[in-house]
Design a protein around this motif. Structure first.
Motif, PDB file in Angstrom:
ATOM      1  N   GLN A  75      -2.656  12.358  -7.301  1.00 42.91           N
ATOM      2  CA  GLN A  75      -1.581  13.323  -7.071  1.00 42.91           C
ATOM      3  C   GLN A  75      -1.953  14.321  -5.978  1.00 42.91           C
ATOM      4  OE1 GLN A  75      -1.043  14.823 -11.080  1.00 42.91           O
ATOM      5  NE2 GLN A  75       0.646  13.407 -11.478  1.00 42.91           N
ATOM      6  N   LYS A  76      -3.212  14.692  -5.945  1.00 39.90           N
ATOM      7  CA  LYS A  76      -3.694  15.605  -4.900  1.00 39.90           C
ATOM      8  C   LYS A  76      -3.540  14.954  -3.524  1.00 39.90           C
ATOM      9  CE  LYS A  76      -7.791  18.408  -3.751  1.00 39.90           C
ATOM     10  NZ  LYS A  76      -7.166  19.714  -4.039  1.00 39.90           N
ATOM     11  N   LEU A  77      -3.855  13.687  -3.440  1.00 41.56           N
ATOM     12  CA  LEU A  77      -3.720  12.961  -2.180  1.00 41.56           C
ATOM     13  C   LEU A  77      -2.262  12.907  -1.735  1.00 41.56           C
ATOM     14  CD1 LEU A  77      -4.675  11.176   0.123  1.00 41.56           C
ATOM     15  CD2 LEU A  77      -4.841   9.264  -1.473  1.00 41.56           C
ATOM     16  N   LEU A  78      -1.363  12.634  -2.674  1.00 41.80           N
ATOM     17  CA  LEU A  78       0.060  12.589  -2.331  1.00 41.80           C
ATOM     18  C   LEU A  78       0.592  13.964  -1.918  1.00 41.80           C
ATOM     19  CD1 LEU A  78       1.642  10.230  -5.030  1.00 41.80           C
ATOM     20  CD2 LEU A  78       1.218   9.746  -2.624  1.00 41.80           C
ATOM     21  N   ALA A  79       0.092  15.003  -2.602  1.00 43.63           N
ATOM     22  CA  ALA A  79       0.551  16.362  -2.284  1.00 43.63           C
ATOM     23  C   ALA A  79       0.073  16.805  -0.907  1.00 43.63           C
ATOM     24  CB  ALA A  79       0.063  17.334  -3.353  1.00 43.63           C
ATOM     25  N   GLU A  80      -1.155  16.488  -0.563  1.00 43.20           N
ATOM     26  CA  GLU A  80      -1.715  16.915   0.719  1.00 43.20           C
ATOM     27  C   GLU A  80      -1.261  16.030   1.880  1.00 43.20           C
ATOM     28  OE1 GLU A  80      -5.929  17.435   0.687  1.00 43.20           O
ATOM     29  OE2 GLU A  80      -5.932  18.647  -1.157  1.00 43.20           O
ATOM     30  N   TYR A  81      -0.999  14.759   1.566  1.00 41.96           N
ATOM     31  CA  TYR A  81      -0.651  13.803   2.634  1.00 41.96           C
ATOM     32  C   TYR A  81       0.555  12.965   2.183  1.00 41.96           C
ATOM     33  CZ  TYR A  81      -5.368  15.129   3.991  1.00 41.96           C
ATOM     34  OH  TYR A  81      -6.498  15.847   4.318  1.00 41.96           O
ATOM     35  N   PRO A  82       1.727  13.588   2.106  1.00 39.58           N
ATOM     36  CA  PRO A  82       2.911  12.864   1.595  1.00 39.58           C
ATOM     37  C   PRO A  82       3.308  11.661   2.444  1.00 39.58           C
ATOM     38  CG  PRO A  82       3.524  14.990   2.533  1.00 39.58           C
ATOM     39  CD  PRO A  82       2.035  14.980   2.447  1.00 39.58           C
ATOM     40  N   GLN A  83       2.920  11.659   3.716  1.00 44.23           N
ATOM     41  CA  GLN A  83       3.254  10.541   4.600  1.00 44.23           C
ATOM     42  C   GLN A  83       2.067   9.591   4.777  1.00 44.23           C
ATOM     43  OE1 GLN A  83       6.410  10.295   5.469  1.00 44.23           O
ATOM     44  NE2 GLN A  83       6.765  12.262   4.438  1.00 44.23           N
ATOM     45  N   SER A  84       1.137   9.637   3.873  1.00 40.73           N
ATOM     46  CA  SER A  84      -0.066   8.808   3.985  1.00 40.73           C
ATOM     47  C   SER A  84       0.276   7.329   4.102  1.00 40.73           C
ATOM     48  CB  SER A  84      -0.963   9.024   2.760  1.00 40.73           C
ATOM     49  OG  SER A  84      -2.015   8.077   2.735  1.00 40.73           O
ATOM     50  N   SER A  85      -0.463   6.640   4.946  1.00 38.50           N
ATOM     51  CA  SER A  85      -0.275   5.193   5.082  1.00 38.50           C
ATOM     52  C   SER A  85      -0.711   4.456   3.822  1.00 38.50           C
ATOM     53  CB  SER A  85      -1.068   4.674   6.285  1.00 38.50           C
ATOM     54  OG  SER A  85      -2.454   4.941   6.117  1.00 38.50           O
ATOM     55  N   ASN A  86      -1.444   5.139   2.954  1.00 39.41           N
ATOM     56  CA  ASN A  86      -1.917   4.537   1.698  1.00 39.41           C
ATOM     57  C   ASN A  86      -1.025   4.892   0.507  1.00 39.41           C
ATOM     58  OD1 ASN A  86      -4.316   3.291   2.750  1.00 39.41           O
ATOM     59  ND2 ASN A  86      -5.243   5.326   2.855  1.00 39.41           N
ATOM     60  N   ARG A  87       0.183   5.363   0.782  1.00 38.77           N
ATOM     61  CA  ARG A  87       1.054   5.844  -0.291  1.00 38.77           C
ATOM     62  C   ARG A  87       1.302   4.760  -1.346  1.00 38.77           C
ATOM     63  NH1 ARG A  87       4.285  10.104  -1.205  1.00 38.77           N
ATOM     64  NH2 ARG A  87       6.028   9.814  -2.634  1.00 38.77           N
TER      65      ARG A  87
END
Length: 287
Positions: A75-87
């Motif tokens: 969730q931290k990863l999604l919050a910090e990087y909502p457009q992440s290529s690893n979504r």
């Protein structure tokens, strides 16, 4: 490790720590990775590395069954990087963690987002199977069947598809009591080259027996024995075939009840042609 211990603040020590963590992740040494990565994330590292480290840490927590920490990290990863290529990979991880925690509604939400985001991708196809599994865990069998059917429409992996087809047939038989659907599923697998052919053939005969169709059940048990004489179910198939041939009435109770019902309808005014059709149908089904 020695460089990190002797010169913990040196830039090369941080780089060494990063390489060590990456090595642990690549070698699937998840316990070690989970120990190294948190301190590395606190260090002064380039932002470009942070998403990768967060993902590796979340996966390490997941693989070591620390699901709450894994969920927090994903969730931290999604919050910090909502457009992440690893979504999509993150959503998969969350789906698995929520499933392990038996938080099935949240898990299904994650898989549904994958399906909505990339509906025809390989991960979306697998997400339909995951959704089906979740519905089974919740004992919602009809939605499970529907999810599995969506999976089969999109899937290209034959071996995985056969596993899903067999599971669907089992649900029809044991969870829903829809024996005709179960017979159709088992028969399709039994007459194929699937690795599930043998167990499906036995299950096909079992369902015919449950439907009070002893002759057809005995015939399929015999054919099972001809095809799989050394199978672990062979003795049971032989016993069932012998019982059905020698200790069951030639005309089952179900058939007698249906025949009597047809005669009653005929006496009540139903057309002769309709009654003949009904008798022919019963004769075909139970011969």
């Amino acid at each position: 490790k020695q460089l990190q211990k002797s010169y913990p603040q040196h830039p090369e020590a941080i780089r060494a720590q990063y390489l060590l963590a990456r090595s642990y992740a690549e070698r699937q040494a998840f316990d070690e990775a989970a120990k190294v990565l948190p301190s590395l994330l606190k260090a002064s590292i380039a932002d470009t590395l942070r998403p990768e480290l967060l993902l590796n840490l979340a996966e390490a927590y997941q693989q070591t069954q620390q699901y709450s920490l894994a969920v927090q990290t994903y969730q931290k990863l999604l919050a910090e990087y909502p457009q992440s290529s690893n979504r999509v990979q993150v959503l998969q991880g969350l789906g698995r963690c929520y499933t392990a925690q038996k938080d099935y509604d949240q898990a299904r939400t994650m898989y549904q987002e994958i399906i909505d985001h990339r509906p025809y991708s390989t991960v979306a196809v697998e997400a339909w199977a995951n959704v089906g599994d979740i519905y089974v865990a919740q004992q919602q069998f009809v939605p499970a069947i529907e999810a599995y059917q969506r999976y089969l429409l999109l899937n290209t992996d034959a071996s995985r598809a056969d596993a899903i087809r067999y599971q669907m047939a089992q649900l029809y038989e044991t969870s829903l009591g829809w024996l005709e659907e179960a017979i159709g599923g088992y028969k399709s697998l039994a007459t194929s080259t699937s690795s599930y052919a043998a167990q499906a053939h036995f299950a096909w005969a079992r369902c015919l027996e449950q439907e009070d169709r002893p002759r057809k059940a005995a015939l399929q048990y015999q054919r099972f024995l001809q095809r799989y004489p050394e199978h672990k179910l062979a003795k049971q198939a032989a016993a069932r075939a012998e019982y059905l041939e020698n200790f069951t009435p030639q005309i089952s109770k179900t058939v007698l009840e249906q025949v009597l019902e047809i005669f009653a309808d005929h006496l009540g005014g139903k057309s002769g042609a309709g009654s003949i059709y009904d008798l022919a149908r019963i004769s075909y089904d139970y011969s």
